[in-house]
Every structure is written in structure tokens, then in C-alpha cells.
Scaffold this motif. Structure first.
Motif, PDB file in Angstrom:
ATOM      1  N   ASP B 142       0.822  -1.203   0.000  1.00 40.46           N
ATOM      2  CA  ASP B 142       0.000   0.000   0.000  1.00 40.46           C
ATOM      3  C   ASP B 142       0.861   1.260   0.000  1.00 40.46           C
ATOM      4  O   ASP B 142       0.572   2.232  -0.695  1.00 40.46           O
ATOM      5  CB  ASP B 142      -0.907   0.010   1.230  1.00 40.46           C
ATOM      6  N   HIS B 143       1.920   1.236   0.780  1.00 39.15           N
ATOM      7  CA  HIS B 143       2.809   2.393   0.815  1.00 39.15           C
ATOM      8  C   HIS B 143       3.445   2.627  -0.538  1.00 39.15           C
ATOM      9  O   HIS B 143       3.643   3.770  -0.964  1.00 39.15           O
ATOM     10  CB  HIS B 143       3.902   2.197   1.871  1.00 39.15           C
ATOM     11  N   LEU B 144       3.765   1.523  -1.196  1.00 40.44           N
ATOM     12  CA  LEU B 144       4.393   1.643  -2.510  1.00 40.44           C
ATOM     13  C   LEU B 144       3.451   2.335  -3.494  1.00 40.44           C
ATOM     14  O   LEU B 144       3.838   3.260  -4.210  1.00 40.44           O
ATOM     15  CB  LEU B 144       4.773   0.242  -3.018  1.00 40.44           C
ATOM     16  N   VAL B 145       2.216   1.907  -3.505  1.00 38.05           N
ATOM     17  CA  VAL B 145       1.226   2.531  -4.382  1.00 38.05           C
ATOM     18  C   VAL B 145       1.045   3.994  -3.984  1.00 38.05           C
ATOM     19  O   VAL B 145       0.977   4.892  -4.833  1.00 38.05           O
ATOM     20  CB  VAL B 145      -0.127   1.805  -4.274  1.00 38.05           C
ATOM     21  N   ILE B 147       3.123   6.088  -2.531  1.00 39.32           N
ATOM     22  CA  ILE B 147       4.225   6.967  -2.902  1.00 39.32           C
ATOM     23  C   ILE B 147       4.362   7.061  -4.406  1.00 39.32           C
ATOM     24  O   ILE B 147       4.685   8.107  -4.954  1.00 39.32           O
ATOM     25  CB  ILE B 147       5.532   6.448  -2.260  1.00 39.32           C
ATOM     26  N   GLY B 148       4.087   5.945  -5.088  1.00 39.03           N
ATOM     27  CA  GLY B 148       4.266   5.934  -6.528  1.00 39.03           C
ATOM     28  C   GLY B 148       3.203   6.704  -7.280  1.00 39.03           C
ATOM     29  O   GLY B 148       3.494   7.352  -8.278  1.00 39.03           O
ATOM     30  N   ARG B 149       1.989   6.654  -6.791  1.00 36.70           N
ATOM     31  CA  ARG B 149       0.901   7.153  -7.624  1.00 36.70           C
ATOM     32  C   ARG B 149      -0.053   8.146  -6.983  1.00 36.70           C
ATOM     33  O   ARG B 149      -1.026   8.541  -7.598  1.00 36.70           O
ATOM     34  CB  ARG B 149       0.085   5.969  -8.154  1.00 36.70           C
ATOM     35  N   ARG B 150       0.209   8.539  -5.738  1.00 38.91           N
ATOM     36  CA  ARG B 150      -0.697   9.513  -5.150  1.00 38.91           C
ATOM     37  C   ARG B 150       0.024  10.817  -4.843  1.00 38.91           C
ATOM     38  O   ARG B 150       1.217  10.821  -4.550  1.00 38.91           O
ATOM     39  CB  ARG B 150      -1.326   8.946  -3.874  1.00 38.91           C
ATOM     40  N   GLU B 154      -3.092  13.299  -0.937  1.00 41.27           N
ATOM     41  CA  GLU B 154      -3.774  12.001  -0.914  1.00 41.27           C
ATOM     42  C   GLU B 154      -2.995  10.998  -0.069  1.00 41.27           C
ATOM     43  O   GLU B 154      -3.555  10.247   0.735  1.00 41.27           O
ATOM     44  CB  GLU B 154      -3.879  11.463  -2.345  1.00 41.27           C
ATOM     45  N   GLN B 231      -8.746   7.787  -1.559  1.00 39.83           N
ATOM     46  CA  GLN B 231      -9.184   6.562  -2.236  1.00 39.83           C
ATOM     47  C   GLN B 231      -8.789   5.357  -1.397  1.00 39.83           C
ATOM     48  O   GLN B 231      -8.134   4.424  -1.873  1.00 39.83           O
ATOM     49  CB  GLN B 231      -8.569   6.478  -3.626  1.00 39.83           C
TER      50      GLN B 231
END
Lengths: 247, 247
Positions: B142-145, B147-150, B154, B231
Motif C-alpha cells: 500500500d505504501h508503494l502505491v 508513494i508511486g501514484r498519489r 492524498e 481513495q
DNA sequence: CGGCAAGTTGAACCGCCTCAATGACGGTGG
DNA sequence: CCACCGTCATTGAGGCGGTTCAACTTGCCG
């Protein structure tokens, strides 16, 4: 043993880190029996799916990714031959990510029960599975650091070195030259960058004579330079971890 | 059972997801026997250390982080009461990350062998450990997502919701109000942001009346608004995963 | 040869960083 | 009791890395 040539990628990978007898290898052969060829961009595991499947990836590449409600997507990790697919969600009620093939791929599906049975029958195989899980997690953590704290250039260099290391383990890289059969959009999704920026970064790596790219084949031209740029230090590549578990 | 009040955070957490008998809980009690109080910013596990230790965190907060050669650091995950420390590297030859307490903390150290023995004696406890491992990994992903995409806003909202959910599991959040005893620098290190920007983002969340902050106590004022912004959809919070393992 | 996916390049914009200064707070010693 | 710190929080101004939007090119396959 003399079967290295056609040995499965998974067995080949595990041999680097564990002391494996022919009996142990038999477990892997059992998992890889159901070979199945699937087209590019086939969804093998769906996000939020409850009854999940498990696979070994035999040939080709896949992506473990998470999709946000608004369409943005982050690839957690590329899967290459010798990787398990879906194992990360073994105990979760539903898959927290999707797995989609990138290229045409060859996979072997197996039921959860089969793995449970194999582990029960052969504890060393259990250790191997746990090791594979830890290995994968170490890579994910590396990606997290990558995206959180490295510039686009460093990040990309790091990913290429990681991929080369992983492909080497399964015999898919020779002299720093290896196939990376993904689009620049895929690279962006794994690196947390835009397609456009990936393109510019790759060009810069080429301009600096660190790498060469021809037709989705990457060649590492200056490994030292690349490793320095990326501050590459993959501790998870060091071997003989799981042997500690004993029996 | 009637011992919920003073029950360990770990046992409390596991009960949310697994059917646990008193025998099973006894395993946890055994791991938590060696209570030890340590000062803030104590390094419990060192990056690259070979013979590692394992802990249960009983009270206080800690950070699992990775340090780059040039001094940059990324916090992989905050550990809160009821979390294992060091377990992620069970099978790796050396720890790939460090664990440092953030607050004064109370921990219980246990040898690897003890856990191996307990798992052998009680398979359901083994399933619990595996579940805890998967749970933690889901958070890291979850952290990866994140940092990568929010965006920063957010991302921060998402982290606060995640922390509230985790603290709720161990009874450390009531009505969306909970202690977050970390500095803004720590928040920056986990979010992949600068201290300065964390500050601005928090102010913005306050200005929008989504959260309130007083003295490191966070209060969620508008959960719906926050979840929409972030989200937020934490599938790993849904229960009864590991029961599937049977026996 | 036509069409589509992927790669490439430019220009303008903006989110987050950098640097720097100031403010708030708690602890400590005189 | 207050002067003096050190740590953490806060705020401003300016700059840069990466995004966005939009075109154009290249390569591949039918």
C-alpha cells in the motif's frame, strides 16, 4: 546432476540459495506439470478476487499491479521466469493486487492444497517457499525506497541492475545483456514516472554510455558507473539464507 | 475469556482475524515474557546485521527503515503495539532494514528457535505468524502505491487512515482520535516527502476540516471526505484469512 | 500500403524541494 | 524564576524535476 540446461527457472533460482536434493527438486517439478501458454496482457489474478489461483511463471514476463479507482496504476513488481504468482496473498482473504502477463507467457497453475501437501511432506521445500516469499518482499521494499528517495535517473538505473541480477539467477542474462520485454509505459508504472519521462531518462542513461538499448534488449555497458549512480546494494542476493531453518 | 482489558496488543489483533483458543494465546504470552523498556531512538535491529534478533512490540512506536549510503532514508513502515519486529528477515542472510524505536517503547525479545519450536508445537500459531507477515506486507505494498501514484495530500490522508485502522485493531484509537507520536520528519520519511512539505500538507488537511491535530494527537473529523480524498480501500483489514489453512 | 501501438521530442506548467528565517515549546542550569 | 538551549513546527520565496499536452516518428503486422 547434468540437467542444468533444461532445468526449470525456479529450481535454478532456488539452487543459488538453498542446498537442494533431487527429492526437493521433485516438488518443484510437480508444481510445474500443468504448463499452459497464455497471450500477452492476460489477467491471471484479479484484484479483489476471493478464490485465488497460484502459478509458477515458466516463460515470459508478468506484472503484479494495483489499480486505483481513478485509473492510475502502480506496478508492484515485474515477475520473471522462476517466480511464483499469487503467493503473496496466500493468507489474505482476497488478492490485494492483480497479476497480468506482459508478454506471451507459459505458466503452471496449481491448487493451494497441492502446495500445502508438498510443504507437509517435505519441510525443506517449505523453507524454499518461505525464502521465495522473503526474496520477493525484499525486492518490493527496494522499490519502495527507490520511489520514495531516489531521483528518476537513479531509480531507473537501480531497476535495471535489479532486473539484471534476477535474470542472471535464472540464466536469462549473459554479460550484462538481457531482454526487457516491457513497454516504456510499464516501466513508468513500476517506477512511479510518466511514460514521457521514462523515455528521457533512458536516453540520458544511453547518452552517458551506461547502458545500451536495442529493441527491448538492454546491455549494461558500465556496471560500476551504473551501480554508483543507483547506489545499488542488493543484500537479498547473498545466499544460503534459508539453510538456517534446518530440517 | 474476560481478559480483553489487559490482553496483549498482538493477541488482540490476531483475534480479529483468526479463531484463537486459549492454547493458541499461550504461544503469544510465551513470546511476550521478556518485557524490556527501551529509550526513544534505540536501534533494535541494525541494517545489514547478520545474527538478528526478533521482538514483539508491546508499547510505543518504532520505525522500519532503510538508509541509503548518502544519508537519505526511507521508512518502510511504522510499527505499533502488537507488531512483530524483524520477522520480515526471518530467512534472509542479513537484515535488509533497520528497526529503531521512535518513542520510549516496551518490547519483548525472543530467539528464533523459540518461534520455530512454537510453530512446530502449534500449527495454528504458525498460521498466525504467516498471517501477520502477509498483513505487514500488504501494508508495505500500500505504501508503494501511495508513494508511486498519489499526490502528497492524498498520500498523507491515506497514511492517517491506515494508522487509524491499525491502531483500532489494538484498541489505541477511539472515535477516530489517536496518538501519532512521531515527528513531521518521520512522517516525511515514510511518505517520501520533505519535512517542510509534510507541514504544509497537514495544515491543508486541517484547513479543509478533514482532521484535527493537537499535540501529536490526530482526530479524524470527516472520515468520508478523507477516504474519498485518499481513495482508501484497505482490503487487508477484512478478516478470517488464515482460517483457510486448516488444522 | 495502411493502420495502430509504441517510442521520441518540444514547450509550458506545477508540485514539491531547497534554503533560510522565525516561532513555539520543554528542559536545564544559573 | 528566568535565561539559555535544542528540538520541532511553521512560514516565505525561489528553483528544479517531473508532468502535461500535443505533435511527430518509428516499427510492426496484416
Amino acid at each position: 546432476m547434468g540437467k542444468e540446461v533444461n532445468e526449470s527457472a525456479l529450481a535454478r533460482k532456488l539452487r543459488h540459495f538453498l542446498d537442494f536434493s533431487d527429492d526437493d527438486v521433485a516438488c518443484i517439478v510437480a508444481l510445474e506439470e500443468q504448463e499452459l501458454v497464455v497471450a500477452p496482457r492476460t489477467e491471471l489474478i484479479s484484484q479483489d478476487a476471493e478464490g485465488q489461483s497460484y502459478f509458477v511463471l515458466l516463460k515470459g514476463w508478468a506484472a503484479c499491479s494495483k489499480l486505483l479507482p481513478d485509473g492510475r496504476q502502480q506496478i508492484i513488481n515485474f515477475a520473471v521466469p522462476g517466480d511464483f504468482l499469487g503467493l503473496r496473498c496466500f493468507l489474505l482473504p482476497k488478492a490485494d493486487h492483480a497479476v497480468v502477463t506482459i508478454t506471451e507467457a507459459s505458466v503452471s497453475q496449481f491448487p493451494q492444497q497441492q502446495m500445502v501437501d508438498l510443504i507437509r511432506a517435505n519441510p525443506k521445500f517449505g523453507a524454499a517457499v518461505l525464502w521465495a516469499l522473503s526474496f520477493e518482499q525484499a525486492i518490493v521494499v527496494d522499490h519502495l525506497v527507490n520511489i520514495g528517495r531516489r531521483s528518476a535517473l537513479e531509480r531507473t538505473a537501480h531497476l535495471l541492475l535489479e532486473l539484471e541480477a534476477r535474470l542472471s539467477l535464472v540464466g536469462l542474462s549473459a554479460d550484462g545483456s538481457f531482454e526487457v520485454p516491457v513497454t516504456q509505459e510499464d516501466l513508468g508504472d513500476v517506477l512511479g514516472l510518466t511514460t514521457v519521462h521514462v523515455n528521457r531518462v533512458l536516453r540520458q542513461l544511453r547518452t552517458r554510455d551506461l547502458i545500451g538499448i536495442r529493441q527491448r534488449r538492454v546491455e549494461i555497458l558500465d556496471r560500476d558507473g551504473l551501480e554508483e549512480l543507483a547506489q545499488f546494494a542488493a543484500g537479498y542476493l547473498e545466499g544460503e539464507g534459508a539453510s538456517r531453518l534446518g530440517q
